[in-house]
Design a protein around this motif. Structure first.
Motif, PDB file in Angstrom:
ATOM      1  N   LEU A 247       0.853  -1.193   0.000  1.00  0.00           N
ATOM      2  CA  LEU A 247       0.000   0.000   0.000  1.00  0.00           C
ATOM      3  C   LEU A 247       0.888   1.242   0.000  1.00  0.00           C
ATOM      4  CD1 LEU A 247      -2.595  -0.992   2.775  1.00  0.00           C
ATOM      5  CD2 LEU A 247      -2.745  -1.372   0.304  1.00  0.00           C
ATOM      6  N   TYR A 248       0.449   2.259  -0.728  1.00  0.00           N
ATOM      7  CA  TYR A 248       1.193   3.522  -0.793  1.00  0.00           C
ATOM      8  C   TYR A 248       0.307   4.661  -0.314  1.00  0.00           C
ATOM      9  CZ  TYR A 248       5.042   1.253  -3.111  1.00  0.00           C
ATOM     10  OH  TYR A 248       6.117   0.451  -3.357  1.00  0.00           O
ATOM     11  N   GLY A 249       0.950   5.675   0.222  1.00  0.00           N
ATOM     12  CA  GLY A 249       0.219   6.840   0.712  1.00  0.00           C
ATOM     13  C   GLY A 249      -0.323   7.673  -0.448  1.00  0.00           C
ATOM     14  N   PRO A 250      -1.206   8.647  -0.156  1.00  0.00           N
ATOM     15  CA  PRO A 250      -1.779   9.490  -1.208  1.00  0.00           C
ATOM     16  C   PRO A 250      -0.709  10.233  -2.008  1.00  0.00           C
ATOM     17  CG  PRO A 250      -2.911   9.845   0.891  1.00  0.00           C
ATOM     18  CD  PRO A 250      -1.734   8.968   1.185  1.00  0.00           C
ATOM     19  N   ASP A 251       0.469  10.440  -1.402  1.00  0.00           N
ATOM     20  CA  ASP A 251       1.545  11.144  -2.110  1.00  0.00           C
ATOM     21  C   ASP A 251       2.396  10.195  -2.963  1.00  0.00           C
ATOM     22  OD1 ASP A 251       2.778   9.718  -0.153  1.00  0.00           O
ATOM     23  OD2 ASP A 251       3.916  11.396   0.703  1.00  0.00           O
ATOM     24  N   VAL A 262      -1.936   6.059  10.432  1.00  0.00           N
ATOM     25  CA  VAL A 262      -2.032   4.764   9.761  1.00  0.00           C
ATOM     26  C   VAL A 262      -1.907   3.633  10.776  1.00  0.00           C
ATOM     27  CG1 VAL A 262      -1.252   5.561   7.521  1.00  0.00           C
ATOM     28  CG2 VAL A 262       0.428   4.763   9.173  1.00  0.00           C
ATOM     29  N   GLY A 263      -1.612   3.987  12.049  1.00  0.00           N
ATOM     30  CA  GLY A 263      -1.458   2.985  13.104  1.00  0.00           C
ATOM     31  C   GLY A 263      -2.815   2.479  13.587  1.00  0.00           C
ATOM     32  N   GLU A 276     -15.024  -0.234  10.091  1.00  0.00           N
ATOM     33  CA  GLU A 276     -14.637   0.788   9.106  1.00  0.00           C
ATOM     34  C   GLU A 276     -13.238   0.504   8.570  1.00  0.00           C
ATOM     35  OE1 GLU A 276     -15.412   5.009  10.042  1.00  0.00           O
ATOM     36  OE2 GLU A 276     -16.273   4.199  11.889  1.00  0.00           O
ATOM     37  N   VAL A 277     -12.358   0.091   9.483  1.00  0.00           N
ATOM     38  CA  VAL A 277     -10.980  -0.219   9.071  1.00  0.00           C
ATOM     39  C   VAL A 277     -10.992  -1.434   8.143  1.00  0.00           C
ATOM     40  CG1 VAL A 277      -8.654  -0.766   9.874  1.00  0.00           C
ATOM     41  CG2 VAL A 277     -10.136   0.674  11.290  1.00  0.00           C
ATOM     42  N   VAL A 278     -11.698  -2.484   8.564  1.00  0.00           N
ATOM     43  CA  VAL A 278     -11.755  -3.707   7.755  1.00  0.00           C
ATOM     44  C   VAL A 278     -12.364  -3.399   6.377  1.00  0.00           C
ATOM     45  CG1 VAL A 278     -12.765  -6.027   7.585  1.00  0.00           C
ATOM     46  CG2 VAL A 278     -11.824  -5.232   9.767  1.00  0.00           C
ATOM     47  N   GLY A 279     -13.392  -2.539   6.355  1.00  0.00           N
ATOM     48  CA  GLY A 279     -14.028  -2.168   5.088  1.00  0.00           C
ATOM     49  C   GLY A 279     -13.037  -1.508   4.134  1.00  0.00           C
ATOM     50  N   CYS A 280     -12.222  -0.602   4.670  1.00  0.00           N
ATOM     51  CA  CYS A 280     -11.218   0.052   3.817  1.00  0.00           C
ATOM     52  C   CYS A 280     -10.179  -0.961   3.352  1.00  0.00           C
ATOM     53  CB  CYS A 280     -10.542   1.202   4.567  1.00  0.00           C
ATOM     54  SG  CYS A 280     -11.606   2.640   4.714  1.00  0.00           S
ATOM     55  N   GLU A 317      -6.686  10.016   0.337  1.00  0.00           N
ATOM     56  CA  GLU A 317      -6.571  10.943   1.464  1.00  0.00           C
ATOM     57  C   GLU A 317      -7.846  10.946   2.321  1.00  0.00           C
ATOM     58  OE1 GLU A 317      -3.747  13.602   1.395  1.00  0.00           O
ATOM     59  OE2 GLU A 317      -4.321  13.358   3.500  1.00  0.00           O
ATOM     60  N   TYR A 318      -9.017  10.989   1.656  1.00  0.00           N
ATOM     61  CA  TYR A 318     -10.276  11.106   2.409  1.00  0.00           C
ATOM     62  C   TYR A 318     -10.532   9.875   3.273  1.00  0.00           C
ATOM     63  CZ  TYR A 318     -13.200   7.976  -0.501  1.00  0.00           C
ATOM     64  OH  TYR A 318     -13.747   6.885  -1.110  1.00  0.00           O
ATOM     65  N   LEU A 319     -10.065   8.713   2.804  1.00  0.00           N
ATOM     66  CA  LEU A 319     -10.280   7.505   3.609  1.00  0.00           C
ATOM     67  C   LEU A 319      -9.336   7.477   4.811  1.00  0.00           C
ATOM     68  CD1 LEU A 319     -10.895   4.753   0.914  1.00  0.00           C
ATOM     69  CD2 LEU A 319     -12.546   5.792   2.487  1.00  0.00           C
ATOM     70  N   LEU A 320      -8.114   7.919   4.585  1.00  0.00           N
ATOM     71  CA  LEU A 320      -7.184   7.978   5.722  1.00  0.00           C
ATOM     72  C   LEU A 320      -7.716   8.937   6.770  1.00  0.00           C
ATOM     73  CD1 LEU A 320      -3.621   7.934   4.117  1.00  0.00           C
ATOM     74  CD2 LEU A 320      -4.854   6.092   5.261  1.00  0.00           C
ATOM     75  N   ARG A 321      -8.281  10.046   6.299  1.00  0.00           N
ATOM     76  CA  ARG A 321      -8.832  11.039   7.246  1.00  0.00           C
ATOM     77  C   ARG A 321     -10.026  10.448   7.982  1.00  0.00           C
ATOM     78  NH1 ARG A 321     -10.223  15.362   4.075  1.00  0.00           N
ATOM     79  NH2 ARG A 321      -8.440  15.419   2.696  1.00  0.00           N
ATOM     80  N   ARG A 322     -10.855   9.731   7.259  1.00  0.00           N
ATOM     81  CA  ARG A 322     -12.034   9.117   7.883  1.00  0.00           C
ATOM     82  C   ARG A 322     -11.593   8.124   8.963  1.00  0.00           C
ATOM     83  NH1 ARG A 322     -15.957   5.516   4.255  1.00  0.00           N
ATOM     84  NH2 ARG A 322     -16.307   7.429   3.097  1.00  0.00           N
TER      85      ARG A 322
END
Ligand code: GLU
Length: 326
Positions: A247-251, A262-263, A276-280, A317-322
């Protein structure tokens, strides 16, 4: 025994050198689903062989995080089981016995090269694989006398003589992978400070724990031919491998703490719901069309290895924020 030994057996084998992050959690979820969907068994093994890098607190936190995500293991440090202990720091006798067997088969040789010698190799063109510099075999052919002279100055590490042949590996996700002769060069199985290297410990444990299926991150693909060499030298059967792109970050850079929360433990403590985490994680693994909340156990039925993308996945980005509750 008969029935249980014929079942498929997988494992999740985290190194407690930090918190469980989304990348490791996704590997755990997929390894767990692969075995649950196949009606197999899945165990948890804590790979704390590198003591200076590992901490008991992190191991405990990882165990809590996995439980919180809904991933129950059939065997592990908490559950126990017939193939324990499930913590590498408690399995040293097995590793020493494997070293003896390898030594008896003339698979090993002492290496006196220093970090500085190896850094020289690293700066040479074409000398860099993802596992670091390819060892050029400097100490492979030393005479007994040369060894004695060097031994007086420096404690050696032990290296495994990698057979000089090419390999084709059928990866359960990536398909056929090719590795040139002697891939990666001779590698260390015991460091000069006496610490057993990951490469040896993982093979000894996968063999002793009767693992049939290894699903892990793509970053370990390059070490697979090394590990197959060890299985052969030890006369053990190797598992089937599947390597999952990272997996890579939005950047666009590899996922790390820089990408915010991300922890998993900070999500757990911050009030994010595990579903929510499992869904992502399922969404990023091609198992769901949308990142909707879901329980890990609800993904078992529809699990198919072919759905997992063969390319690295860039997180939104929006999912990481969520997930971090923002
Ligand atoms: N302990 C290794 C890690 O955390 C994984 C070992 C494996 O899956 O083979 O990177």
């Amino acid at each position: 025994m008969g029935e249980s030994t014929s079942r498929r057996r997988g494992r999740f084998a985290p190194t407690p050198s930090g918190s469980l992050h989304l990348g490791n959690a996704r590997t755990a979820l997929l390894a767990w689903l692969q075995m649950r969907a196949a009606g197999g068994e899945i165990l948890l093994r804590i790979e704390d062989i590198d003591k200076p890098r590992s901490r008991a607190e992190w191991a405990e936190e990882i165990v809590c995080d996995l439980e919180w995500l809904g991933l129950a293991f059939d065997e592990g440090p908490e559950e126990g089981g017939a193939y324990g202990p499930y913590v590498q720091s408690e399995r040293d006798e097995l590793y020493q016995a494997a070293l003896d067997r390898l030594e008896a088969g003339s698979w090993l040789y002492p290496c006196y090269c220093s970090r500085a010698d190896l850094a020289g190799i690293a700066s040479a063109p074409h000398g860099l694989g993802s596992e670091g510099p390819v060892y050029p075999g400097t100490c492979r052919g030393l005479t007994l006398e040369e060894r004695r002279a060097k031994e007086a100055v420096k404690a050696p590490s032990l290296r495994f003589r990698v057979p000089d042949r090419e390999r084709w590996i059928e990866d359960g996700l990536l398909g056929l992978e090719h590795f040139g002769p002697g891939a990666g060069g001779d590698f260390v199985v015991r460091r000069a400070d006496g610490i057993i290297a990951y490469q040896l410990a993982v093979v000894v444990d996968d063999a002793a724990m009767k693992i049939t299926d290894v699903l892990r991150g793509m970053d370990l693909l390059d070490s697979t031919p090394w590990q197959l060499g060890l299985f052969e030298a030890l006369g053990e059967t190797s598992p089937a491998y599947a390597h999952v792109p990272l997996l890579y970050g939005p950047d666009g850079s590899r996922l790390s703490k820089r990408h915010g929360a991300v922890g998993i433990s900070s999500m757990r403590q911050g009030g994010t719901k595990p579903e929510e985490v499992v869904g992502c994680l399922a969404f990023w693994s091609g198992l769901m069309d949308r990142p909707e909340p879901v329980r890990a156990s609800d993904l078992i039925e529809g699990f198919q290895m072919e759905k997992i993308p063969k390319e690295p996945v860039q997180l939104e980005e929006y999912l990481l924020r969520r997930l971090s509750g923002q």
